[in-house]
Design an enzyme around this catalytic site. Structure first.
Site, PDB file in Angstrom:
ATOM      1  N   TYR A 159     -40.245  27.065  -5.506  1.00  0.00           N
ATOM      2  CA  TYR A 159     -40.032  25.738  -6.127  1.00  0.00           C
ATOM      3  C   TYR A 159     -41.223  24.820  -5.830  1.00  0.00           C
ATOM      4  O   TYR A 159     -41.550  23.933  -6.611  1.00  0.00           O
ATOM      5  CB  TYR A 159     -38.701  25.139  -5.647  1.00  0.00           C
ATOM      6  CG  TYR A 159     -38.127  24.124  -6.612  1.00  0.00           C
ATOM      7  CD1 TYR A 159     -37.834  24.478  -7.922  1.00  0.00           C
ATOM      8  CD2 TYR A 159     -37.891  22.814  -6.206  1.00  0.00           C
ATOM      9  CE1 TYR A 159     -37.316  23.552  -8.809  1.00  0.00           C
ATOM     10  CE2 TYR A 159     -37.372  21.879  -7.093  1.00  0.00           C
ATOM     11  CZ  TYR A 159     -37.087  22.260  -8.390  1.00  0.00           C
ATOM     12  OH  TYR A 159     -36.576  21.332  -9.272  1.00  0.00           O
ATOM     13  N   LYS A 166     -39.431  16.424  -6.733  1.00  0.00           N
ATOM     14  CA  LYS A 166     -38.000  16.043  -6.734  1.00  0.00           C
ATOM     15  C   LYS A 166     -37.670  15.168  -5.522  1.00  0.00           C
ATOM     16  O   LYS A 166     -36.817  14.279  -5.621  1.00  0.00           O
ATOM     17  CB  LYS A 166     -37.110  17.293  -6.740  1.00  0.00           C
ATOM     18  CG  LYS A 166     -37.153  18.077  -8.040  1.00  0.00           C
ATOM     19  CD  LYS A 166     -36.732  17.257  -9.241  1.00  0.00           C
ATOM     20  CE  LYS A 166     -36.551  18.096 -10.490  1.00  0.00           C
ATOM     21  NZ  LYS A 166     -36.420  17.285 -11.709  1.00  0.00           N
TER      22      LYS A 166
HETATM   23  P1  NAP Z   1     -35.767  22.210 -20.012  1.00  0.00           P
HETATM   24  O1  NAP Z   1     -34.776  22.519 -21.050  1.00  0.00           O
HETATM   25  O2  NAP Z   1     -37.039  22.976 -20.014  1.00  0.00           O
HETATM   26  O3  NAP Z   1     -36.032  20.646 -20.017  1.00  0.00           O
HETATM   27  C1  NAP Z   1     -37.194  20.063 -19.445  1.00  0.00           C
HETATM   28  C2  NAP Z   1     -37.653  19.014 -20.412  1.00  0.00           C
HETATM   29  O4  NAP Z   1     -38.777  18.270 -19.892  1.00  0.00           O
HETATM   30  C3  NAP Z   1     -38.139  19.633 -21.726  1.00  0.00           C
HETATM   31  O5  NAP Z   1     -37.499  18.978 -22.797  1.00  0.00           O
HETATM   32  C4  NAP Z   1     -39.626  19.325 -21.715  1.00  0.00           C
HETATM   33  O6  NAP Z   1     -40.171  19.242 -23.015  1.00  0.00           O
HETATM   34  C5  NAP Z   1     -39.595  17.983 -21.018  1.00  0.00           C
HETATM   35  N1  NAP Z   1     -40.912  17.508 -20.630  1.00  0.00           N
HETATM   36  C6  NAP Z   1     -41.854  18.149 -19.875  1.00  0.00           C
HETATM   37  N2  NAP Z   1     -42.955  17.382 -19.798  1.00  0.00           N
HETATM   38  C7  NAP Z   1     -42.699  16.239 -20.499  1.00  0.00           C
HETATM   39  C8  NAP Z   1     -43.461  15.080 -20.784  1.00  0.00           C
HETATM   40  N3  NAP Z   1     -44.708  14.899 -20.333  1.00  0.00           N
HETATM   41  N4  NAP Z   1     -42.887  14.101 -21.558  1.00  0.00           N
HETATM   42  C9  NAP Z   1     -41.639  14.252 -22.044  1.00  0.00           C
HETATM   43  N5  NAP Z   1     -40.869  15.330 -21.803  1.00  0.00           N
HETATM   44  C10 NAP Z   1     -41.409  16.325 -21.034  1.00  0.00           C
HETATM   45  O7  NAP Z   1     -35.156  22.460 -18.552  1.00  0.00           O
HETATM   46  P2  NAP Z   1     -33.889  21.836 -17.798  1.00  0.00           P
HETATM   47  O8  NAP Z   1     -33.562  22.836 -16.752  1.00  0.00           O
HETATM   48  O9  NAP Z   1     -32.879  21.389 -18.746  1.00  0.00           O
HETATM   49  O10 NAP Z   1     -34.537  20.603 -17.036  1.00  0.00           O
HETATM   50  C11 NAP Z   1     -34.016  19.284 -17.125  1.00  0.00           C
HETATM   51  C12 NAP Z   1     -34.062  18.616 -15.768  1.00  0.00           C
HETATM   52  O11 NAP Z   1     -33.132  19.250 -14.895  1.00  0.00           O
HETATM   53  C13 NAP Z   1     -35.410  18.703 -15.064  1.00  0.00           C
HETATM   54  O12 NAP Z   1     -35.629  17.508 -14.341  1.00  0.00           O
HETATM   55  C14 NAP Z   1     -35.185  19.852 -14.095  1.00  0.00           C
HETATM   56  O13 NAP Z   1     -36.074  19.812 -12.992  1.00  0.00           O
HETATM   57  C15 NAP Z   1     -33.770  19.553 -13.678  1.00  0.00           C
HETATM   58  N6  NAP Z   1     -33.034  20.630 -13.030  1.00  0.00           N
HETATM   59  C16 NAP Z   1     -32.945  21.864 -13.600  1.00  0.00           C
HETATM   60  C17 NAP Z   1     -32.236  22.858 -12.954  1.00  0.00           C
HETATM   61  C18 NAP Z   1     -32.140  24.242 -13.552  1.00  0.00           C
HETATM   62  O14 NAP Z   1     -31.843  25.179 -12.810  1.00  0.00           O
HETATM   63  N7  NAP Z   1     -32.348  24.419 -14.839  1.00  0.00           N
HETATM   64  C19 NAP Z   1     -31.609  22.611 -11.730  1.00  0.00           C
HETATM   65  C20 NAP Z   1     -31.698  21.330 -11.177  1.00  0.00           C
HETATM   66  C21 NAP Z   1     -32.425  20.350 -11.828  1.00  0.00           C
HETATM   67  P3  NAP Z   1     -40.832  20.588 -23.672  1.00  0.00           P
HETATM   68  O15 NAP Z   1     -39.930  21.738 -23.425  1.00  0.00           O
HETATM   69  O16 NAP Z   1     -40.971  20.226 -25.099  1.00  0.00           O
HETATM   70  O17 NAP Z   1     -42.127  20.813 -22.950  1.00  0.00           O
END
Ligand code: NAP
Length: 259
Positions: A159, A166
């Site tokens: 990570y 985070k």
């Molecule tokens: P995701 O579907 O890949 O979403 C991440 C989003 O961030 C995507 O829409 C991406 O856009 C966007 N992004 C990246 N750079 C950006 C920028 N400069 N401006 C605007 N948007 C931007 O993954 P997710 O897992 O749902 O992630 C959402 C949140 O949950 C994140 O904060 C992640 O760290 C957190 N989280 C995820 C998990 C997990 O296991 N999945 C667990 C805990 C927390 P593009 O795809 O178009 O680049």
């Protein structure tokens, strides 16, 4: 009557139908909220977001191109919001970015300065940049919610720099909660357990993390993104009216285990 009936807000971070933001959008729309959806600019991105929203029954979405690392993009989003609404009630920050080349077990110490700065800018500072603009549009209370992960608190192999980002995001949440509280604005995070999304798949060793959580979490399983959506409804609605500056774990209880 929905828990968010009459509420307006923004949900940042839908990339596709697996995105946590898409599940949060589905949950808040079910509770009758009205939302705009900022997403990274580009035709391909727009098509993906549109398709994801169609999948949850949104046929004519309000899409707002926005790279959160650019102040001018954020200014344009909030200018559009101001044209459409007098005020908003919530913002969901469900986005993050770090160069995946450095999201591999054993590579944290090699993180270059620019990779570190970019990860913290997009994944943590963007919450401050969004909150400072949202504040002006939340005259009658509001709720801001961001997504975090256990790797902020403990060193999770792979990570890496995202864990540092985070940790900064969680600290930003507390400082924002402290300052915006006098305007009635609450700021909280959800710490989600691992969910199969595009971002999660960029973390080296993620499959091992899924297996480990399923074995060791009190609920003996991984979580569903819909469970994050329901907790988001709680944190965005009056149900959590007295809650701010908090990190709510939706992780099948994994964080309490000291094995
Ligand atoms: P995701 O579907 O890949 O979403 C991440 C989003 O961030 C995507 O829409 C991406 O856009 C966007 N992004 C990246 N750079 C950006 C920028 N400069 N401006 C605007 N948007 C931007 O993954 P997710 O897992 O749902 O992630 C959402 C949140 O949950 C994140 O904060 C992640 O760290 C957190 N989280 C995820 C998990 C997990 O296991 N999945 C667990 C805990 C927390 P593009 O795809 O178009 O680049």
């Amino acid at each position: 009557m929905g828990l968010l009936e009459g509420c307006k807000g923004l949900v940042f971070g839908i990339a596709n139908d697996r995105s946590i933001a898409c599940h949060i959008a589905q949950a808040v729309l079910q509770e009758k909220a009205v939302c705009g959806f900022p997403h990274l600019p580009g035709e391909k991105n727009e098509r993906r977001v549109r398709k994801a929203l169609e999948g949850i029954g949104v046929t004519d979405p309000w899409l707002l191109p926005c790279d959160v690392s650019k102040d001018e993009d954020l200014d344009a989003v909030f200018a559009s919001v101001r044209e459409r609404f007098d005020a908003i009630d919530f913002v969901v920050h469900s986005l993050a970015f770090a160069d995946r080349a450095y999201l591999k077990p054993g590579r944290f110490a090699e993180t270059p300065r620019e990779v570190f700065a970019q990860a913290l800018d997009i994944s943590a500072y963007s919450l401050v940049a969004i909150a400072q603009r949202a504040k002006a549009m939340m005259p009658r209370n509001g709720s801001i919610l961001a997504m975090t992960y256990f790797g902020a608190e403990k060193a999770v192999p792979g990570y890496n720099v995202m864990g540092v980002a985070k940790a900064a995001l969680e600290a930003c949440t507390r400082y924002l909660a402290l300052e915006l509280g006098e305007s009635g604005i609450r700021v909280n995070t959800i710490s989600a357990g691992p969910i199969k999304t595009l971002s999660a798949m960029a973390v080296g060793g993620i499959d091992e993390i899924f297996e480990w959580v399923a074995k060791k979490a009190p609920l003996r399983r991984n979580i569903h993104a819909g469970e994050v959506g329901k907790t988001a409804v709680y944190l965005l609605s009056d149900l959590s009216g007295g809650v701010t500056g908090q990190n709510v774990f939706v992780d099948a209880g994994y964080n309490i285990v000291g094995l």
